[in-house]
Design a protein around this motif. Structure first.
Motif, PDB file in Angstrom:
ATOM      1  N   ALA A  50       3.323  -9.560   0.130  1.00 24.60           N
ATOM      2  CA  ALA A  50       3.517  -9.427  -1.317  1.00 24.60           C
ATOM      3  C   ALA A  50       4.941  -9.818  -1.681  1.00 24.60           C
ATOM      4  CB  ALA A  50       3.233  -7.996  -1.760  1.00 24.60           C
TER       5      ALA A  50
ATOM      6  N   VAL B  31       1.057  -4.250   4.961  1.00 24.83           N
ATOM      7  CA  VAL B  31       1.699  -5.090   3.946  1.00 24.83           C
ATOM      8  C   VAL B  31       3.152  -5.351   4.330  1.00 24.83           C
ATOM      9  CG1 VAL B  31       2.335  -5.310   1.514  1.00 24.83           C
ATOM     10  CG2 VAL B  31       0.254  -4.081   2.136  1.00 24.83           C
ATOM     11  N   LYS B  32       3.584  -6.579   4.156  1.00 29.22           N
ATOM     12  CA  LYS B  32       4.996  -6.910   4.211  1.00 29.22           C
ATOM     13  C   LYS B  32       5.412  -7.324   2.808  1.00 29.22           C
ATOM     14  CE  LYS B  32       5.953  -6.270   8.559  1.00 29.22           C
ATOM     15  NZ  LYS B  32       6.927  -5.210   8.958  1.00 29.22           N
ATOM     16  N   ALA B  33       6.409  -6.656   2.257  1.00 26.67           N
ATOM     17  CA  ALA B  33       6.814  -6.888   0.866  1.00 26.67           C
ATOM     18  C   ALA B  33       8.205  -7.508   0.801  1.00 26.67           C
ATOM     19  CB  ALA B  33       6.785  -5.582   0.084  1.00 26.67           C
TER      20      ALA B  33
ATOM     21  N   ALA C 234      10.557  -3.014  -8.035  1.00 27.79           N
ATOM     22  CA  ALA C 234       9.865  -3.029  -6.741  1.00 27.79           C
ATOM     23  C   ALA C 234      10.731  -2.392  -5.652  1.00 27.79           C
ATOM     24  CB  ALA C 234       9.506  -4.461  -6.357  1.00 27.79           C
TER      25      ALA C 234
ATOM     26  N   SER D 103       5.317  -3.184  -9.491  1.00 27.77           N
ATOM     27  CA  SER D 103       5.809  -2.078  -8.662  1.00 27.77           C
ATOM     28  C   SER D 103       4.710  -1.060  -8.352  1.00 27.77           C
ATOM     29  CB  SER D 103       7.009  -1.396  -9.325  1.00 27.77           C
ATOM     30  OG  SER D 103       6.680  -0.922 -10.617  1.00 27.77           O
TER      31      SER D 103
ATOM     32  N   VAL E 213       9.753  -2.059  -0.275  1.00 27.50           N
ATOM     33  CA  VAL E 213      10.096  -3.458   0.009  1.00 27.50           C
ATOM     34  C   VAL E 213      10.685  -3.572   1.414  1.00 27.50           C
ATOM     35  CG1 VAL E 213      11.703  -5.316  -0.608  1.00 27.50           C
ATOM     36  CG2 VAL E 213      10.401  -4.141  -2.389  1.00 27.50           C
TER      37      VAL E 213
ATOM     38  N   PHE F  51      -2.338  -7.127  -7.494  1.00 27.41           N
ATOM     39  CA  PHE F  51      -2.016  -6.379  -6.283  1.00 27.41           C
ATOM     40  C   PHE F  51      -3.077  -5.313  -5.997  1.00 27.41           C
ATOM     41  CE2 PHE F  51       2.926  -6.972  -6.011  1.00 27.41           C
ATOM     42  CZ  PHE F  51       2.732  -8.316  -5.742  1.00 27.41           C
TER      43      PHE F  51
ATOM     44  N   LYS G 194       0.645  -0.851  -0.290  1.00 26.49           N
ATOM     45  CA  LYS G 194       1.204  -0.194   0.883  1.00 26.49           C
ATOM     46  C   LYS G 194       0.372   1.031   1.286  1.00 26.49           C
ATOM     47  CE  LYS G 194       5.251  -2.198   2.053  1.00 26.49           C
ATOM     48  NZ  LYS G 194       5.786  -2.391   3.414  1.00 26.49           N
TER      49      LYS G 194
ATOM     50  N   LEU H 288       2.344  -2.609  -5.901  1.00 31.45           N
ATOM     51  CA  LEU H 288       2.924  -2.650  -4.567  1.00 31.45           C
ATOM     52  C   LEU H 288       2.716  -1.329  -3.839  1.00 31.45           C
ATOM     53  CD1 LEU H 288       4.604  -3.984  -2.352  1.00 31.45           C
ATOM     54  CD2 LEU H 288       6.671  -3.275  -3.585  1.00 31.45           C
TER      55      LEU H 288
END
Length: 365
Positions: free
Chosen positions: A300, A323-325, A342, A311, A348, A287, A318, A314
């Protein structure tokens, strides 16, 4: 405190003794019996009802794979497979994951490992984790493997519908149109990856990078099996290869997976730098590498697994870009550790059951 009751299944008397001694060192575990082959194991599971089973794959009379199928059908129990580091062992281990095994341990030096102490802590940790799993999830995954594959065409249709819908939405400011999908998973991951990757359409407009916690020697077999089942191409990542849309690149066991710019393209970069979160490959490392791609939108995904790997990465994704998680739900996770960590970052965007993750990915693409 009630102890975890374990049945040790192993054809080697030496290995049965060694595994029993290692597990007995934990105050949480009680070895209630042993079996020399799959046939004995099936009988003892019926009579003793253990909480967890450790099962050798290669045994006479009845192999671990054959016994696993019967046990998961008749007396579902969390099973940890012990596998030798051979190509055949890796292929059988991949099959065991699909048939409902909770996880596996790689024997450090073949069928009879005099240095099994190297994985003692890992064995104990996985037995404890297995004792807490909802065994119905393992059983359901096993029973639904073929039906999930038979539904591939309907999944692809869903993906195509979502793709058509998303094209009507104006591009977001700063979105260059280039996208990259990155997926991290651990315990329970092979089955989760099968559900997700087999449901992605072949013309998906992004490459997919995958970190599945596995030791060296096992990821190539996993990639080959997933490739045979998927519309997209799935392969073990190789250093320096140019990354293509519609291809999933699985990090080789024992190597971190990163990306690097090569002209206008992206290439695979793998290395054996410091272990992170107890893992190499590490989701955080992947990541963090992808976070440096300022001209890409990232999707992600963090799925089932012990611990919190992914985590921190992530958060970095961001912080640096668009980013779309997606996190797998507690309802379908074999182990909710990684998705829970996460989600706790508040980064998220959506929490999805595993069977809905592919559609969510296509929507964000």
């Amino acid at each position: 405190m009630k102890k975890i009751r374990v049945l040790v299944v192993e054809d080697s008397a030496f290995m049965r003794k060694l595994i029993t001694e290692f597990l007995s060192e934990s105050s949480q575990i009680e070895v209630i019996g042993t079996a020399r082959n799959g046939q004995e194991a099936i009988k003892k599971v019926k009579n003793e009802s253990p909480d967890v089973i450790t099962m050798d794959i290669e045994m006479p009379l009845m192999t671990g794979i054959e016994a696993l199928k019967i046990i998961m059908n008749e007396n579902p129990t969390p099973i940890i497979m012990l596998s030798s580091l051979t190509s055949e062992g890796a292929e059988n281990t991949t099959l065991a994951m699909q048939y409902g095994a909770f996880d596996f341990i790689a024997k450090p030096s073949g069928s009879i490992s005099f240095d099994l102490h190297k994985v003692k802590d890992e064995l104990i940790e996985k037995v404890v984790a297995a004792s807490r799993v909802n065994v119905e999830r393992l059983q359901n995954k096993t029973n639904n493997t073929e039906s999930a594959l038979s539904d591939l065409s309907s999944y692809s249709t869903i993906g195509s519908l979502n793709k058509r819908i998303i094209t009507k939405i104006p591009a977001k400011k700063g979105d260059s149109g280039k996208k990259i999908i990155c997926i991290g998973t651990s315990t329970g991951g092979p089955r989760a990856l099968q559900q997700v990757l087999t449901a992605l359409p072949s013309d998906i407009g992004a490459p997919i990078l995958v970190v599945q916690h596995m030791p060296a020697g096992f990821t190539k077999s996993l990639a080959s099996r997933l490739d045979s089942l998927s519309e997209i191409r799935v392969k073990e990542a190789e250093a320096g290869e140019i990354i293509q849309n519609g291809t999933a690149y699985i990090a080789p066991g024992g190597f971190h997976l990163k990306v690097k710019k090569v002209g206008m393209s992206l290439a695979v970069d793998i290395d054996q730098s410091e272990i992170r979160n107890g893992h190499r490959p590490s989701v955080d490392v992947m990541f963090e590498s992808i976070s440096n791609l300022s001209d890409y939108m990232k999707i992600a995904v963090i799925m089932t697994g012990m611990g919190a790997d992914g985590s921190k990465g992530l958060v970095e994704l961001k912080r640096k870009g668009l980013v779309k998680a997606i996190a797998e739900s507690q309802e379908t996770s074999i182990v909710f550790g990684m998705p829970k960590a996460a989600i706790s970052t508040t980064m998220v965007d959506s929490v999805e059951n595993v069977q809905d993750i592919a559609a969510a990915i296509v929507k964000y693409c």
